[in-house]
Design an enzyme around this catalytic site. Sequence first.
Site: not given
Ligand code: FAD
Length: 376
Positions: A181, A259, A367
């Site tokens: 992570r 999580s 996280e």
């Molecule tokens: C229902 C649910 C289930 C989930 N299950 C998992 C799982 O099984 N495993 C897991 O690892 N995570 C899980 N997550 C967490 C999340 O989905 C992941 O971390 C996902 O990759 C976040 O993507 P996002 O585009 O929504 O990021 P955001 O929430 O939009 O951003 C998160 C962070 O990443 C940065 N960021 C986003 N895009 C970029 C980019 N292109 N370049 C640089 N920085 C960037 C943002 O600035 C911020 O700091 C879950 C979340 C939910 C709601």
Amino acid sequence: MTDSSLTPDIRTRLAQIADVTLDERTTFAELTTLHLGGRPRLTVRCGSTSAVAEVVMLLDAAGIPLLVVGGGSNLVVAEGDLDLVAVILENDTLELDPASGLVRAGAGAVWDDVVAATVEAGLGGIECLSGIPGSTGATPVQNVGAYGAEIADVLTRVLLLERATGEVSWVPAADLELAYRYSNLKFTGRGVVLAIELQLNPDGLSAPLRFGELARRLGATDSGGRRPVTQVRDTVLDLRRGKGMVLAEGDHDTWSAGSFFTNPVVDVAVADSVQATVRAARGDEDADRMPRFPAGEGTVKLSAAWLIDRAGFAKGHPGEDAPARLSTRHTLALTNRGSASTSDLVALAREVRDGVRGRFGVTLVPEPVWIGVSID
Ligand SMILES: Cc1cc2nc3c(=O)[nH]c(=O)nc-3n(C[C@H](O)[C@H](O)[C@H](O)COP(=O)(O)OP(=O)(O)OC[C@H]3O[C@@H](n4cnc5c(N)ncnc54)[C@H](O)[C@@H]3O)c2cc1C
């Protein structure tokens, strides 16, 4: 709130960039899967890779705080007016070569669409990451992982905008220090992932199955067995739905950031002490079932969900009327039942963290990325 640096001139220059749209209405409640958070000064949507790079470089040069936003599924954002510009990535190109297994996807592509397309093409390697919400560009940021797989297994390189220099280049995955992570992009603002490249397996079979629950469901008793990718994707989605881990608009168990705490990695002595506490309170049978996995020299990874449960926080805590509750299907997800504020969620996060620390002496670490608010 006033910010003299976000001048009409900067707004005009942003609006002139191709594939960019601006608005001042969008709130983080609309942008995040927790459905929480106030209003950025400006929301800038970028429909191409070059637009993302130009927007970020322009804002950085002007010293204007910005937050790159993908699907908002790993964000806890404060209420009220936020002194930052939300830069939303919508560059969603996808190229895949079924013969070689090489895949390139734009950062703004919906991650699960990319997984679905690769599975459809018979490519193996990311099927265990089915159903993770959010964007493709965010997957390296915290090295997303699930069901025994993580993006680090298949990520070859990322197209990265280095914010300190403005340079855009393909950076090998090894330079991102991907770990559990974690990457050196998380919490650091080092750069913006504009696209990613994956090397998948073209033989139609999944990566070796390493996660017990998934392997059992698929009848793979041999450790490291492989199964057809479509079968694995369907099973993963089914398992995730059972835990409220696939987004569904009407299902408040999924109004979460997934999580909420990482699984703690502790010294063996700490793990032994946790197990002894459980043994004294709940007996041998429960203590002997405590999940503990070797995590390198003298350390052990524990299950945050298990610790939360054994510290006395049941699914659905603190009860039906609370605006922020633990998911009714998973103790590790903190959820908004529809009327919560960020303060409600943060109060619940503190209660859970403090309860686990008081019971076991282990401090759970959140996280998600926190914006304008903190658990401390
Ligand atoms: C229902 C649910 C289930 C989930 N299950 C998992 C799982 O099984 N495993 C897991 O690892 N995570 C899980 N997550 C967490 C999340 O989905 C992941 O971390 C996902 O990759 C976040 O993507 P996002 O585009 O929504 O990021 P955001 O929430 O939009 O951003 C998160 C962070 O990443 C940065 N960021 C986003 N895009 C970029 C980019 N292109 N370049 C640089 N920085 C960037 C943002 O600035 C911020 O700091 C879950 C979340 C939910 C709601």
